[in-house]
Design a protein around this motif. Structure first.
Motif, mmCIF file in Angstrom:
data_model
loop_
_atom_site.group_PDB
_atom_site.id
_atom_site.type_symbol
_atom_site.label_atom_id
_atom_site.label_comp_id
_atom_site.label_asym_id
_atom_site.label_seq_id
_atom_site.Cartn_x
_atom_site.Cartn_y
_atom_site.Cartn_z
ATOM 1 N N ALA A 364 0.828 -1.205 0.000
ATOM 2 C CA ALA A 364 0.000 0.000 0.000
ATOM 3 C C ALA A 364 0.863 1.256 0.000
ATOM 4 N N GLU A 365 1.943 1.229 0.783
ATOM 5 C CA GLU A 365 2.840 2.386 0.798
ATOM 6 C C GLU A 365 3.562 2.548 -0.536
ATOM 7 N N ILE A 366 3.985 1.435 -1.114
ATOM 8 C CA ILE A 366 4.696 1.507 -2.394
ATOM 9 C C ILE A 366 3.782 2.041 -3.491
ATOM 10 N N ASP A 367 2.532 1.604 -3.498
ATOM 11 C CA ASP A 367 1.619 2.023 -4.559
ATOM 12 C C ASP A 367 1.354 3.520 -4.535
ATOM 13 N N ARG A 368 1.552 4.150 -3.393
ATOM 14 C CA ARG A 368 1.384 5.607 -3.341
ATOM 15 C C ARG A 368 2.482 6.336 -4.117
ATOM 16 N N LEU A 369 3.553 5.625 -4.459
ATOM 17 C CA LEU A 369 4.685 6.236 -5.165
ATOM 18 C C LEU A 369 4.648 5.977 -6.662
ATOM 19 N N ALA A 370 3.551 5.384 -7.139
ATOM 20 C CA ALA A 370 3.495 4.931 -8.533
ATOM 21 C C ALA A 370 3.737 6.058 -9.526
ATOM 22 N N GLU A 371 3.143 7.204 -9.301
ATOM 23 C CA GLU A 371 3.281 8.299 -10.267
ATOM 24 C C GLU A 371 4.729 8.786 -10.340
ATOM 25 N N ALA A 372 5.388 8.873 -9.197
ATOM 26 C CA ALA A 372 6.756 9.396 -9.171
ATOM 27 C C ALA A 372 7.775 8.392 -9.678
ATOM 28 N N LEU A 373 7.512 7.084 -9.492
ATOM 29 C CA LEU A 373 8.553 6.081 -9.744
ATOM 30 C C LEU A 373 8.180 5.077 -10.831
ATOM 31 N N ASP A 374 7.217 5.381 -11.656
ATOM 32 C CA ASP A 374 6.793 4.398 -12.660
ATOM 33 C C ASP A 374 7.925 4.018 -13.616
ATOM 34 N N GLY A 375 8.861 4.927 -13.854
ATOM 35 C CA GLY A 375 9.968 4.626 -14.760
ATOM 36 C C GLY A 375 11.191 4.048 -14.082
ATOM 37 N N TYR A 376 11.075 3.696 -12.813
ATOM 38 C CA TYR A 376 12.208 3.214 -12.013
ATOM 39 C C TYR A 376 12.055 1.712 -11.809
ATOM 40 N N HIS A 377 13.032 0.945 -12.276
ATOM 41 C CA HIS A 377 12.882 -0.505 -12.257
ATOM 42 C C HIS A 377 12.755 -1.070 -10.844
ATOM 43 N N ALA A 378 13.459 -0.467 -9.868
ATOM 44 C CA ALA A 378 13.425 -0.999 -8.506
ATOM 45 C C ALA A 378 12.042 -0.867 -7.884
ATOM 46 N N PHE A 379 11.281 0.132 -8.293
ATOM 47 C CA PHE A 379 9.908 0.273 -7.821
ATOM 48 C C PHE A 379 9.088 -0.943 -8.235
ATOM 49 N N HIS A 380 9.177 -1.328 -9.491
ATOM 50 C CA HIS A 380 8.395 -2.463 -9.983
ATOM 51 C C HIS A 380 8.930 -3.782 -9.428
ATOM 52 N N ALA A 381 10.255 -3.868 -9.216
ATOM 53 C CA ALA A 381 10.815 -5.081 -8.621
ATOM 54 C C ALA A 381 10.310 -5.264 -7.191
ATOM 55 N N ALA A 382 10.258 -4.169 -6.423
ATOM 56 C CA ALA A 382 9.750 -4.250 -5.054
ATOM 57 C C ALA A 382 8.277 -4.644 -5.045
ATOM 58 N N ARG A 383 7.486 -4.049 -5.938
ATOM 59 C CA ARG A 383 6.059 -4.422 -6.040
ATOM 60 C C ARG A 383 5.928 -5.893 -6.385
ATOM 61 N N ALA A 384 6.737 -6.348 -7.343
ATOM 62 C CA ALA A 384 6.642 -7.741 -7.782
ATOM 63 C C ALA A 384 6.887 -8.694 -6.618
ATOM 64 N N ASP A 385 7.878 -8.393 -5.801
ATOM 65 C CA ASP A 385 8.195 -9.276 -4.688
ATOM 66 C C ASP A 385 7.053 -9.320 -3.674
ATOM 67 N N LEU A 386 6.465 -8.171 -3.363
ATOM 68 C CA LEU A 386 5.369 -8.156 -2.394
ATOM 69 C C LEU A 386 4.117 -8.811 -2.964
ATOM 70 N N LEU A 387 3.847 -8.604 -4.247
ATOM 71 C CA LEU A 387 2.702 -9.271 -4.880
ATOM 72 C C LEU A 387 2.891 -10.787 -4.876
ATOM 73 N N ARG A 388 4.120 -11.218 -5.094
ATOM 74 C CA ARG A 388 4.415 -12.661 -5.037
ATOM 75 C C ARG A 388 4.131 -13.201 -3.648
ATOM 76 N N ARG A 389 4.575 -12.477 -2.629
ATOM 77 C CA ARG A 389 4.354 -12.927 -1.253
ATOM 78 C C ARG A 389 2.874 -12.935 -0.884
ATOM 79 N N LEU A 390 2.082 -12.108 -1.548
ATOM 80 C CA LEU A 390 0.638 -12.069 -1.297
ATOM 81 C C LEU A 390 -0.113 -13.112 -2.124
ATOM 82 N N GLY A 391 0.612 -13.865 -2.954
ATOM 83 C CA GLY A 391 -0.026 -14.895 -3.766
ATOM 84 C C GLY A 391 -0.679 -14.372 -5.024
ATOM 85 N N ARG A 392 -0.425 -13.130 -5.396
ATOM 86 C CA ARG A 392 -1.030 -12.534 -6.595
ATOM 87 C C ARG A 392 -0.072 -12.723 -7.773
#
Length: 425
Positions: A364-392
């Protein structure tokens, strides 16, 4: 910057010469540009003459062989190229006369409190007449030898935007007649924020290269640490100078375990801690202890680099990743956010929050940064890891794909690809 800096289209570099030019660029570029800037007092002349020297090496070394002293050959060639340019532009007077000292073997006179050419170049580019981001970008270009594309990635802006920024900075230095000289002792602190930012960005680009075939650029990490040590000798009582050096030492200590034998990035939680450089860790910890004692005695509170170094010590002070004190790390990031509320700092805090409060809260905290960091690969990598842990898994796969597409480092792409391919379904 590419290995064969300044090589023009159509130049052909033989397979036995290309490694020599690459090595010379790693070892000599910063020294060459800084020396030319000191002698000629013109950043454009310095950069272009250095690039032309490397272009000449690409043309001549295949036939003549690599010289015994590549750095000396490049310096001599660059000097001639610079003098030729000055003659062509009819700038003989003061510049031409000053350039003649290049052929004087007598030792140069003292140039102030900063004696190192490369560190002096950093202070010159970090003149207060330039915007902070322009200071950092210009120095990364001239000292680090980074391409405009690499610098743009570090700032999360378009390459064309960064190219204009660097061009304007160099033009302003020339128009304002900003001299290539060390600032006075009482001016050094005025430029220190930009200097520290430059050194740290050079280190980061070396520790995980943003582009190219190399996962780690040891020449850049070593150069940044060398500059950090010089700054520490120059300003031994400055907490942020000490904090930055400690941060770089503690981070570089993990470099031996950073990339696997197959060329894949190894994350902190998977690294072989026995491979870490204990001498660098001991040195970094000693610097942190020094700062803790100063603060406890009533000194200035820790700044951003000291806090980041403290976060590193929390990771280093436990025998395994599962023993990490994430609550302390979240608290330290909370203090860091108050000093530097940038999206990247907030992203790092959100990753730590996920370890304390769970992946859902962190996401939830990471998603608040989507507009600022959409072009930053580490933002999407961090989201991917948390989504994986959530089973999504489907959402995680999409986030991994986006991260892989944005990542320029081969080791990081390999790691992200493996993690994506391990997803269920």
């Amino acid at each position: 910057m590419s290995a064969a800096a300044g090589v023009r289209a159509g130049d052909v570099i033989g397979p036995t010469v290309e490694p020599a030019i690459s090595r010379a660029h790693r070892e000599e570029w910063a020294r060459l540009v800084a020396g030319l800037a000191r002698r000629f007092g013109d950043l454009d002349v310095a950069e272009e003459a250095a690039a032309e020297a490397f272009a000449a090496a690409a043309q001549r070394w295949p036939g003549e062989g690599v010289p015994p002293n590549p750095g000396g050959w490049l310096a001599t060639t660059a000097i001639r190229k610079a003098l030729d340019r000055l003659r062509r532009e009819s700038q003989r007077d003061a510049k031409h006369q000053a350039a003649q000292i290049l052929y004087d073997d007598s030792p140069p006179e003292s140039t102030g409190p900063v004696e190192d050419d490369r560190l002096r170049l950093v202070f010159t580019c970090c003149h207060p007449a330039l915007a902070l981001e322009a200071r950092v970008a210009l120095t990364l270009r001239l000292l680090g030898g980074l391409t405009v594309a690499e610098i743009a990635r570090a700032f999360l802006v378009q390459e064309t935007t960064m190219a204009r920024r660097i061009t304007r900075a160099k033009a302003k230095i020339k128009a304002a007649r900003i001299p290539y000289r060390v600032p006075r002792a009482d001016d050094i602190h005025e430029r220190l924020v930009g200097v520290l930012a430059v050194v740290y960005l050079v280190f980061n680009e070396g520790y995980l290269a943003s582009d190219g075939g190399e996962a780690v650029r040891v020449n850049l990490t070593d150069e940044a640490i060398r500059l950090g040590r010089l700054l520490r000798a120059l300003l031994p009582g400055d907490g942020e100078v000490t904090g930055l050096l400690a941060l770089m030492l503690l981070t570089d200590a993990r470099r031996p375990a950073r990339v696997s034998r197959t060329g894949e990035l190894v994350t902190l939680d998977e690294q072989d801690r026995g491979a870490w450089d204990q001498a660098l860790i001991a040195e970094g910890r000693a610097l942190i202890r020094e700062r803790v004692e100063v603060v406890a005695a009533g000194g200035d509170p820790p700044g951003r680099y000291q806090l980041q170094a403290a976060i590193n010590t929390v990771h280093l002070d436990v025998p395994s990743a599962r023993d990490t004190d994430w609550s302390t790390i979240v608290a330290l990031y909370g203090r860091l956010v108050r000093l530097d509320p940038s999206p990247i700092v907030r992203l790092n805090r959100a990753v730590a929050v996920a370890e304390v409060d769970g992946p859902g809260v962190g996401l939830a905290e990471i998603d608040r940064l989507a507009e600022a960091l959409d072009g930053y690969h580490a933002f999407h990598a961090a989201r991917a890891d948390l989504l994986r842990r959530l089973g999504r898994s489907a959402d995680a796969r999409a986030a991994y794909d986006r991260a892989i597409n944005l990542a320029g480092n081969p080791a990081e792409r390999a790691y992200l690809t493996r993690r994506r391919d391990q997803l269920a379904g």
